[in-house]
Scaffold this motif. Structure first.
Motif, mmCIF file in Angstrom:
data_model
loop_
_atom_site.group_PDB
_atom_site.id
_atom_site.type_symbol
_atom_site.label_atom_id
_atom_site.label_comp_id
_atom_site.label_asym_id
_atom_site.label_seq_id
_atom_site.Cartn_x
_atom_site.Cartn_y
_atom_site.Cartn_z
ATOM 1 N N UNK A 81 0.844 -1.189 0.000
ATOM 2 C CA UNK A 81 0.000 0.000 0.000
ATOM 3 C C UNK A 81 0.877 1.236 0.000
ATOM 4 N N UNK A 82 0.286 2.352 -0.416
ATOM 5 C CA UNK A 82 0.952 3.643 -0.390
ATOM 6 C C UNK A 82 0.046 4.607 0.355
ATOM 7 N N UNK A 139 -9.673 0.512 8.187
ATOM 8 C CA UNK A 139 -9.061 -0.813 8.226
ATOM 9 C C UNK A 139 -9.774 -1.770 7.277
ATOM 10 N N UNK A 140 -11.092 -1.672 7.213
ATOM 11 C CA UNK A 140 -11.854 -2.509 6.284
ATOM 12 C C UNK A 140 -11.484 -2.182 4.841
ATOM 13 N N UNK A 141 -11.338 -0.894 4.546
ATOM 14 C CA UNK A 141 -10.945 -0.473 3.199
ATOM 15 C C UNK A 141 -9.576 -1.042 2.835
ATOM 16 N N UNK A 142 -8.646 -0.995 3.785
ATOM 17 C CA UNK A 142 -7.302 -1.513 3.505
ATOM 18 C C UNK A 142 -7.310 -3.022 3.335
ATOM 19 N N UNK A 146 -5.899 -5.056 0.125
ATOM 20 C CA UNK A 146 -4.925 -6.156 0.191
ATOM 21 C C UNK A 146 -5.493 -7.401 -0.477
ATOM 22 N N UNK A 147 -6.784 -7.676 -0.270
ATOM 23 C CA UNK A 147 -7.416 -8.827 -0.916
ATOM 24 C C UNK A 147 -7.401 -8.669 -2.432
ATOM 25 N N UNK A 148 -7.692 -7.452 -2.902
ATOM 26 C CA UNK A 148 -7.665 -7.194 -4.345
ATOM 27 C C UNK A 148 -6.253 -7.342 -4.904
ATOM 28 N N UNK A 149 -5.257 -6.864 -4.136
ATOM 29 C CA UNK A 149 -3.866 -7.001 -4.570
ATOM 30 C C UNK A 149 -3.470 -8.464 -4.639
ATOM 31 N N UNK A 154 -2.085 -13.167 -7.905
ATOM 32 C CA UNK A 154 -2.183 -14.621 -8.079
ATOM 33 C C UNK A 154 -2.870 -15.025 -9.376
ATOM 34 N N UNK A 155 -3.774 -14.182 -9.876
ATOM 35 C CA UNK A 155 -4.586 -14.592 -11.018
ATOM 36 C C UNK A 155 -4.258 -13.907 -12.331
#
Length: 237
Positions: A81-82, A139-142, A146-149, A154-155
């Motif tokens: 993250x930045x 925190x939920x946004x982050x 992270x899940x999107x990253x 991976x995909x």
């Protein structure tokens, strides 16, 4: 840079509601935070904390940018993250038990931060539940980012990863100029490659291909123009 001057700038940002987690506070409550906060400066490339360090403060960025990263099993850096002006970090050990940080925080520009100790922040949170809600929302946004990253790494193909990164940067840092978007890049080429989990040479080659297709235009190493946002989006799928 003079510390008093920096703290005055931070105070003005707080009073102007530029720090989102404190935007619901009254002037008296802001006065309390301004009285207890401390100031610190980081030069570009300097670490705020590293993986394995114990962190017992909340850090709020008043100027500059900080990257959060981890070392992979192969020893390479993976940028997660930045964070920029108004963002905070160090919150995990404020809300829970103090433990070792699982990320490193490093300034990618000369950066000014205000800090609030664990005990002082707990006192503020008890008397201002709205701040807890702001912290949890961020925190939920982050977590989603992270899940999107993770899904992207991976995909997706290297080209799709780069396009995802450019779309994220266009949303966070893009400025509309006519029908195009101009992005002041927060990372150099090496950092962008680390963010995408690819080699720097691969990044450069794929950016050149996107430029050949007139989807983007490279302006040195500091800027990118998005010529066709819709076409860029199609490259992800």
């Amino acid at each position: 840079m003079d510390c008093d001057f920096c703290c005055e700038k931070c105070a003005s940002k707080l009073y102007a509601k530029e720090i989102p987690i404190f935007e619901s506070l009254s002037k008296e409550e802001l006065d309390r935070i301004i009285d207890i906060r401390k100031h610190m400066s980081l030069e570009k490339g300097e670490s705020l904390f590293l993986e394995g360090d114990k962190v017992s403060k909340l850090f709020i960025i008043s100027e500059g940018m900080v990257k959060l990263s981890k070392n992979t099993a192969s020893g390479k850096e993976q940028i997660l993250n930045i964070l920029s002006v108004g963002d905070f970090l160090g919150e995990s050990n404020i809300l829970g038990e103090t433990s070792e940080s699982n990320v490193s925080a490093i300034a990618i520009k000369n950066t000014e931060l205000c800090t609030i100790s664990r005990n002082d922040l707990k006192e503020i949170l008890f008397s201002n539940p709205s701040i807890c809600l702001k912290l949890l929302s961020e925190l939920n946004k982050r977590l989603i980012e992270v899940e999107n990253l993770s899904k992207n790494l991976s995909n997706n193909s290297p080209e799709a990863r780069i396009c995802c990164m450019l779309l994220e940067f266009s949303e966070k840092y893009g400025k509309k100029t006519n029908d195009k978007l101009e992005i002041d890049l927060p990372l150099n080429r090496e950092g962008m490659a680390n963010y995408c989990g690819i080699a720097r040479e691969t990044l450069s080659r794929k950016l050149a291909l996107l430029e050949d297709e007139n989807i983007i235009k490279l302006i040195g190493t500091k800027k990118i123009i998005i010529n066709d946002l819709e076409l860029l989006e199609t490259k992800i799928f």
